[in-house]
Enzyme design. Structure first.
Site, mmCIF file in Angstrom:
data_model
loop_
_atom_site.group_PDB
_atom_site.id
_atom_site.type_symbol
_atom_site.label_atom_id
_atom_site.label_comp_id
_atom_site.label_asym_id
_atom_site.label_seq_id
_atom_site.Cartn_x
_atom_site.Cartn_y
_atom_site.Cartn_z
ATOM 1 N N GLU A 428 0.845 -1.188 0.000
ATOM 2 C CA GLU A 428 0.000 0.000 0.000
ATOM 3 C C GLU A 428 0.890 1.252 0.000
ATOM 4 O OE1 GLU A 428 -2.097 -0.040 3.664
ATOM 5 O OE2 GLU A 428 -2.967 1.941 3.375
ATOM 6 N N ASP A 501 -0.851 -1.567 5.835
ATOM 7 C CA ASP A 501 -0.766 -1.004 7.173
ATOM 8 C C ASP A 501 -1.693 -1.770 8.112
ATOM 9 O OD1 ASP A 501 1.000 0.935 6.514
ATOM 10 O OD2 ASP A 501 -0.518 2.477 6.142
ATOM 11 N N ASP A 503 -3.819 -0.802 10.086
ATOM 12 C CA ASP A 503 -4.884 0.077 10.585
ATOM 13 C C ASP A 503 -6.155 -0.174 9.780
ATOM 14 O OD1 ASP A 503 -4.402 1.148 8.137
ATOM 15 O OD2 ASP A 503 -3.701 3.109 8.861
ATOM 16 N N ASP A 505 -7.648 1.435 7.456
ATOM 17 C CA ASP A 505 -7.481 1.607 6.016
ATOM 18 C C ASP A 505 -6.833 0.389 5.383
ATOM 19 O OD1 ASP A 505 -8.597 3.885 5.241
ATOM 20 O OD2 ASP A 505 -6.713 5.028 4.939
#
Ligand code: 0RA
Length: 640
Positions: A428, A501, A503, A505
């Site tokens: 990403e 990541d 998280d 997202d």
């Protein structure tokens, strides 16, 4: 081997830290898992205690009994016996403290207790007690036999004097708790193999395995130690050795270590390394020192004897091809890393091992000229084979070239065209992509950075979905096509690894990607080619050392194992982009230390429902799921 002894009394050496509730609540944190592997860890724990007693110079016989039921074990030794006198401060016997207090036994914190202990091992007898529905400790010392019983970590009797007894030792009988473990049936072969491994590493120790299920007793003692072990490995490998005798060396003072190595006609490199008698399956700093010692000694020999290598530059791989080696080191405060804590991380061990092994091997080569010549001949042979196969690979690459014509420009491809060895990381963002490109092994690892969010392909036809540049680049890189055109024969990488990541997202993008694979390239998942990388969430800086934690629990676990007054800084990663190339390699890319989750579809119907639920039309649903359950979603998705 023996280690200098210190007075070890109940009063001053047993640290009281905490009770056993945490162990029953989170058993995996203490023994790795609650499957068969975790179950066997209980045995290794208790055996390690007896081995520690031997390493401290007390006792030389360990007998492990698997009882007829197949789910109960006794480990007996002839060491000093765990102290049974009452500790005035706690009003409990030393035995009870060792078995009911987490970390009691002086293994953590200071080095005044046992000198050496292992990684996941060495958390102590109390952990075994906590996870056993029944445990009976029998101690022979001070002229008597003593006994104390426990149930699920709690004493059900006081320590009792049973009868006068001459001699000394400890015997622990335990039955694992069936409410904790998925299975409580022990595997006799696993136990036997583990004990036999140990007996090679501790050549003065007599180890017996009494298998009452099969009615057999095995004497696993191997006085020949590591050289005998090496010989067995070579025989099992079935490839002839090139030197008439193996090289072996032992250091018995200071930091103890022992090595043995032989070159064979095999093209593999097989090294078994141990730290404090415990196998380090993923190697680590000690193994690195060992390898570089071999390479430097051989190169030095070639140079000083001006051996004609026909202008070929000898690489370290050339030197290491065909070696079978065993390395055992003893480290006072071992630090372990990696998914299963099977990698030594003490930086000083590289130089320590290298500076012992290199001169010893050089001396040996110089005084065993026939062996040395055979070894050098073998090394030149592997260099030649390497050059020949590189030529063949170049030809192969040219013919495969046409398949590579349509590759997306931002793909940083790997050199290897071998599907089984190559991997594609889908990363990403450009900055994380940059670190991944720098940190990868460019021979076998390719990187495809994605820019921002990809199209939600849920409910779209393959043609529509491929109208999205990111998805179409992805499919070109993978090489199989998608939808009806999918053909596994075009696959360019054996592992397709999502690196996002940790998280919300990142989870969202992972979900989108998995949905795309599931809808338009399901074979990729079914055939086991799709994986999710697990970058760490925290970095801990402890002095010069850098440690990584996968999650909060792991972070707490690491902190709990630091020295009492150790200062440390904790950094929580906001995104992969914050990691530099070296960190990313160490934690996430390197095959030896990373953690990967394989994506599997147990139940296609349920997966269909899950994706529909997550990515279908009902946006509120989706938002709530992803924001509130980011972690859970990710964990469950793995086997939807
Ligand atoms: C604490 C102190 C001492 C020995 C032990 C523990 C001990 C533990 C185990 C576990 C399995 N076998 C063991 N043998 C001994 C030393 C006591 C002394 O100073 O005599």
């Amino acid at each position: 081997m023996s280690v200098s002894e210190k007075n070890y009394t109940t009063k001053d050496s047993i640290q009281v830290l905490e009770g056993l509730e945490p162990v029953r609540k989170r058993p995996s944190m203490y023994i790795g898992s609650v499957d068969s592997k975790g179950l066997h860890h209980l045995v290794w724990e208790i055996v390690d205690n007896s081995v520690d007693e031997y390493l401290n110079g007390h006792g030389d016989v360990i007998t492990v009994t698997l009882h007829k039921s197949g789910d109960a074990i006794t480990v007996a030794d002839n060491g000093r016996g765990i102290p049974v006198d009452i500790d005035p401060k706690h009003k409990k016997s030393g035995l009870e403290l060792v078995l009911t207090v987490l970390h009691a036994g002086g293994k953590f914190g200071d080095t005044d207790g046992y000198h050496f202990s292992g990684g996941l091992h060495g958390v102590g007898a109390s952990v075994v007690n906590a996870l056993s529905r029944k445990l009976i400790a029998t101690v022979r010392r001070d002229g008597f036999e003593w006994k104390q019983n426990f149930v699920r970590g709690k004493p059900t009797t006081k320590v009792e004097k049973i009868a006068p007894f001459r001699g000394h030792g400890t015997s622990i009988y335990f039955e694992p708790d069936e409410t904790i473990f998925k299975t409580i049936k022990f595997n006799p072969e696993d136990i036997k193999t583990h004990l036999e491994d140990m007996s090679y590493i501790h050549s003065g120790l007599k180890i017996f395995f009494k298998n009452d299920v099969a009615g057999e007793t095995h004497d696993l003692t191997h006085p020949g130690g590591i050289p005998e072990y090496l010989q067995r490995m070579i025989t099992e490998g079935q490839k002839p050795a090139v030197a008439e005798v193996p090289f072996s060396a032992a250091r018995t003072t200071g930091d103890m270590m022992e090595v043995a190595v032989q070159w064979t006609e095999s093209t593999d490199e097989v090294i078994r390394s141990y730290v404090n008698g415990i196998r380090t399956a993923s190697g680590g700093t000690h193994e690195n020192g060992f390898k570089s010692a071999l390479v430097k000694a051989v190169r030095d020999y070639i140079e000083t004897h001006k051996i004609n290598v026909k202008g070929i530059a000898i690489t370290s791989e050339d030197v290491r091809e065909g070696i079978v080696g065993v390395l055992s080191v003893f480290v006072r405060e071992p630090m372990f890393q990696g998914q299963t804590k099977e990698r030594l991380n003490n930086p000083e061990m590289t130089a320590a091992v290298e500076s012992f092994v290199r001169p010893a091997l050089e001396t040996w080569l110089n005084s065993n000229v026939t062996a040395a010549n055979n070894i050098i001949y073998r090394v030149i042979q592997s260099a030649k084979a390497r050059l020949a196969s590189r030529e063949a690979a170049n030809k192969e690459r040219k013919t495969a070239g046409s398949r590579r014509l349509n590759l997306p420009g931002k793909l940083a491809d790997c050199k290897s065209t071998d599907v089984n060895k190559s991997e594609l990381f889908i990363v990403e963002g450009d900055s994380a992509g940059g670190s991944a490109k720098q940190g990868r092994d460019n021979l076998t690892q390719a990187v495809l950075p994605l820019r921002g969010k990809i199209l939600n392909g849920e409910g779209l036809t393959t043609t529509k979905a491929l109208g999205n540049q990111e998805l179409s680049d992805l499919v070109s890189a993978i090489g199989t096509g998608a939808g009806e055109k999918f053909d596994i024969a075009g696959l360019r990488y054996g592992k397709i690894i999502l690196l996002m990541d940790a998280d919300a997202d990142g989870h969202h993008i992972s979900t989108l990607m998995l949905d795309f694979f599931f809808r338009h390239m399901p074979e990729l998942i079914k055939k086991g080619h799709v994986y999710i990388a697990q970058p760490p969430l925290y970095r801990l800086d402890v002095g010069k050392e850098r440690l990584w934690a996968m999650d909060d629990n792991h972070k707490e676990e690491i902190i709990s194992k630091l020295k009492v007054n150790a200062k440390y800084d904790v950094t929580r990663f906001k995104g992969l982009g914050e990691m530099d190339a070296k960190d990313l390699r160490e934690t996430t890319l390197d095959r030896n230390s990373r953690m990967l989750l394989k994506v599997e579809i147990d139940n296609p119907l349920k997966a269909d429902e899950t994706f529909d639920h997550l990515l279908g039309k009902d946006a509120i649903h989706r938002y709530n799921e992803i924001m509130n359950n980011a972690d859970k979603v990710a964990a469950e998705e793995i086997d939807v």
